[in-house]
Design a protein around this motif. Structure first.
Motif, mmCIF file in Angstrom:
data_model
loop_
_atom_site.group_PDB
_atom_site.id
_atom_site.type_symbol
_atom_site.label_atom_id
_atom_site.label_comp_id
_atom_site.label_asym_id
_atom_site.label_seq_id
_atom_site.Cartn_x
_atom_site.Cartn_y
_atom_site.Cartn_z
ATOM 1 N N THR A 6 0.808 -1.215 0.000
ATOM 2 C CA THR A 6 0.000 0.000 0.000
ATOM 3 C C THR A 6 0.843 1.268 0.000
ATOM 4 O OG1 THR A 6 -1.731 -1.148 1.240
ATOM 5 C CG2 THR A 6 -1.851 1.250 1.190
ATOM 6 N N PHE A 7 1.897 1.307 0.817
ATOM 7 C CA PHE A 7 2.645 2.541 1.025
ATOM 8 C C PHE A 7 3.973 2.614 0.279
ATOM 9 C CE2 PHE A 7 0.000 2.378 4.911
ATOM 10 C CZ PHE A 7 -0.628 3.609 4.766
ATOM 11 N N HIS A 8 4.425 1.523 -0.298
ATOM 12 C CA HIS A 8 5.727 1.537 -0.954
ATOM 13 C C HIS A 8 5.659 1.080 -2.414
ATOM 14 C CE1 HIS A 8 8.029 2.394 2.722
ATOM 15 N NE2 HIS A 8 7.096 1.670 3.324
ATOM 16 N N LEU A 9 5.100 -0.097 -2.644
ATOM 17 C CA LEU A 9 5.104 -0.663 -3.995
ATOM 18 C C LEU A 9 4.453 0.236 -5.051
ATOM 19 C CD1 LEU A 9 6.066 -3.091 -5.584
ATOM 20 C CD2 LEU A 9 3.879 -4.212 -5.101
ATOM 21 N N PRO A 10 3.336 0.897 -4.757
ATOM 22 C CA PRO A 10 2.751 1.768 -5.790
ATOM 23 C C PRO A 10 3.721 2.836 -6.295
ATOM 24 C CG PRO A 10 1.165 1.397 -4.040
ATOM 25 C CD PRO A 10 2.476 0.830 -3.556
ATOM 26 N N PHE A 11 4.510 3.414 -5.388
ATOM 27 C CA PHE A 11 5.465 4.453 -5.785
ATOM 28 C C PHE A 11 6.669 3.841 -6.502
ATOM 29 C CE2 PHE A 11 3.253 5.991 -1.989
ATOM 30 C CZ PHE A 11 2.741 7.189 -2.456
ATOM 31 N N LEU A 12 7.143 2.713 -5.992
ATOM 32 C CA LEU A 12 8.302 2.053 -6.600
ATOM 33 C C LEU A 12 7.979 1.576 -8.011
ATOM 34 C CD1 LEU A 12 9.456 -0.047 -3.515
ATOM 35 C CD2 LEU A 12 10.542 2.029 -4.393
ATOM 36 N N ASN A 13 6.738 1.153 -8.242
ATOM 37 C CA ASN A 13 6.321 0.720 -9.578
ATOM 38 C C ASN A 13 6.067 1.904 -10.504
ATOM 39 O OD1 ASN A 13 6.483 -2.041 -9.244
ATOM 40 N ND2 ASN A 13 4.340 -2.286 -8.643
ATOM 41 N N TYR A 14 5.600 3.002 -9.968
ATOM 42 C CA TYR A 14 5.208 4.161 -10.785
ATOM 43 C C TYR A 14 6.417 4.954 -11.275
ATOM 44 C CZ TYR A 14 2.915 8.571 -12.043
ATOM 45 O OH TYR A 14 2.475 9.701 -12.707
ATOM 46 N N LEU A 15 7.397 5.147 -10.406
ATOM 47 C CA LEU A 15 8.533 5.998 -10.752
ATOM 48 C C LEU A 15 9.575 5.209 -11.551
ATOM 49 C CD1 LEU A 15 8.912 7.893 -7.366
ATOM 50 C CD2 LEU A 15 8.012 8.804 -9.522
ATOM 51 N N PRO A 16 10.055 5.766 -12.649
ATOM 52 C CA PRO A 16 10.986 5.030 -13.523
ATOM 53 C C PRO A 16 12.367 4.826 -12.913
ATOM 54 C CG PRO A 16 10.733 7.301 -14.276
ATOM 55 C CD PRO A 16 9.729 7.101 -13.186
ATOM 56 N N GLN A 17 12.673 5.541 -11.826
ATOM 57 C CA GLN A 17 14.007 5.395 -11.221
ATOM 58 C C GLN A 17 14.182 4.059 -10.493
ATOM 59 O OE1 GLN A 17 11.830 7.953 -10.772
ATOM 60 N NE2 GLN A 17 12.871 9.818 -10.086
ATOM 61 N N PHE A 18 13.062 3.399 -10.135
ATOM 62 C CA PHE A 18 13.140 2.188 -9.313
ATOM 63 C C PHE A 18 12.729 0.945 -10.107
ATOM 64 C CE2 PHE A 18 12.206 5.696 -6.403
ATOM 65 C CZ PHE A 18 13.186 5.526 -5.429
ATOM 66 N N SER A 19 13.348 -0.179 -9.746
ATOM 67 C CA SER A 19 12.957 -1.475 -10.284
ATOM 68 C C SER A 19 12.955 -2.477 -9.136
ATOM 69 C CB SER A 19 13.934 -1.940 -11.366
ATOM 70 O OG SER A 19 13.636 -3.262 -11.778
ATOM 71 N N VAL A 20 11.781 -3.023 -8.793
ATOM 72 C CA VAL A 20 11.689 -3.990 -7.701
ATOM 73 C C VAL A 20 12.034 -5.367 -8.267
ATOM 74 C CG1 VAL A 20 10.214 -5.000 -5.929
ATOM 75 C CG2 VAL A 20 9.911 -2.595 -6.576
ATOM 76 N N ASP A 21 13.231 -5.828 -7.959
ATOM 77 C CA ASP A 21 13.762 -7.053 -8.557
ATOM 78 C C ASP A 21 13.727 -8.247 -7.614
ATOM 79 O OD1 ASP A 21 14.434 -5.639 -10.930
ATOM 80 O OD2 ASP A 21 16.241 -4.887 -9.930
ATOM 81 N N VAL A 22 13.732 -7.969 -6.297
ATOM 82 C CA VAL A 22 13.788 -9.051 -5.309
ATOM 83 C C VAL A 22 12.791 -8.740 -4.189
ATOM 84 C CG1 VAL A 22 15.263 -10.397 -3.762
ATOM 85 C CG2 VAL A 22 16.251 -9.326 -5.802
#
Length: 346
Positions: free
Chosen positions: A15-31
């Motif tokens: 709710t509080f982290h993944l939406p932003f990490l997925n939306y912003l192009p600077q981040f890639s959630v790999d693990v």
């Protein structure tokens, strides 16, 4: 791109982290560290899933570790990530004692890595609004602030935040946010007094608190109750020129829960009916009231600034060195409540 490892895949993470990490192009959630790999793969099919942070860090060279686990794990997991030369974003409270907090700040400096605490409520629209009112001198010298975060949850739920255990209870949950906002405005207090209680039937951890931060020229009252069914008083700011009152909570949390798109025109905007009211005296002594439009919330700014801090070495949105005092106030408040006295901040 910032290769990111997400520790935990529960409510906080999704709710509080993944939406932003997925939306912003600077981040890639790999693990992702989770005991429910099928749930993770349904959302992040490309991510590698592990049950152990230690195991994942031995295999993967990531840039950032985001920690969203129960409170008592924050410190040890942040230490492990820093020892593996990773930048860290850790949920609040980032430790359960100030000695561990200071040690982690020192370790981050030694490793030359960002250690950021998720004090996203520095970017609440209503907090940004009272901060601007203070900076603009609209209320004169501030003499009193009341800041509350009330809810209506009269029946305890079976979850770690409300069960017995280290770091559980509403004070460790909401206290860090309320205290951090005050320290951002006024700095460290001279004394702390508190009343932290368990009022719900069959409650295992505290569900109500009232904390007072004593300054030489002002007083700050912080509180939370599980029995407020109406609109919560969020801020009551009083000064020598007038006062400002704001009810209701910042909308970003509810919007995140509802899955609102960041591109929606209503994202982070407070409805007109929920704006605060400023009351000041004119030169003739007549009281003048003015509705103050709440500034737009900036949780997206938090993650953008974090990315810049990692990529360019710029100051983070909530560097852990600025949060150590929050943990110290929490420690003092707990002790002051137990002893039923006021304690000096040192």
């Amino acid at each position: 791109m910032i290769s990111t490892l997400l520790v935990g895949f529960g409510f906080s993470a999704t709710t509080f982290h993944l939406p932003f990490l997925n939306y912003l192009p600077q981040f890639s959630v790999d693990v992702v560290i989770s005991s429910k790999p099928d749930m993770v793969k349904a959302v992040l099919p490309h991510a590698e899933v592990y049950s152990s942070l230690e195991e994942a860090l031995k295999i993967h060279d990531v840039d950032l570790v985001v920690i969203t686990t129960p409170n008592h794990l924050h410190g040890p997991q942040a230490k492990l990530a820093l020892e593996h030369s990773c930048h860290v974003l850790v949920e609040k409270p980032f430790t359960l004692n100030s000695e561990e907090a200071e040690a982690l700040v020192e370790l981050a400096q030694t490793q030359n890595k960002q250690l950021c605490v998720y004090h996203n409520r520095r970017f609440d629209g209503d907090f940004l609004t009272i901060k601007q009112l203070i900076n603009d001198g609209r209320l004169g010298d501030i003499k009193r602030l009341e800041s509350r975060f009330d809810r209506f949850r009269p029946v305890p739920r079976d979850r770690w935040r409300e069960n017995a255990g280290p770091g559980s209870g509403i004070f460790w949950d909401l206290g860090p946010h309320l205290i951090d906002q005050v320290l951002q405005l006024f700095g460290e207090p001279q004394e702390v007094s508190a009343n932290i209680q368990v009022l719900r039937e069959n409650g295992q951890s505290d569900d109500t608190f009232d904390v007072t931060l004593h300054y030489s020229d002002r007083v700050v009252k912080l509180g939370s109750s599980a029995f407020q069914a109406g609109a919560t008083l969020r801020f009551d700011l009083q000064g020598t020129k007038g006062s400002f009152r704001k009810f209701h909570l910042d909308p970003q949390e509810d919007q995140l829960r509802a899955g609102l798109s960041f591109d929606d025109v209503s994202w982070a905007k407070t409805s007109e009916a929920q704006h605060g009211v400023l009351a000041v005296a004119s030169e003739s002594g007549q009281l003048i009231k003015e509705t103050i439009t709440t500034l737009k919330g900036e949780y997206l700014t938090f993650f953008n600034r974090l990315a810049h801090a990692i990529e360019d070495g710029k100051f983070s949105p909530a560097d852990a060195s600025t949060v150590v005092s929050v943990i110290k106030v929490i420690e003092l408040a707990i002790t002051a409540s137990e002893r039923k006295t006021s304690l000096a901040f040192k």
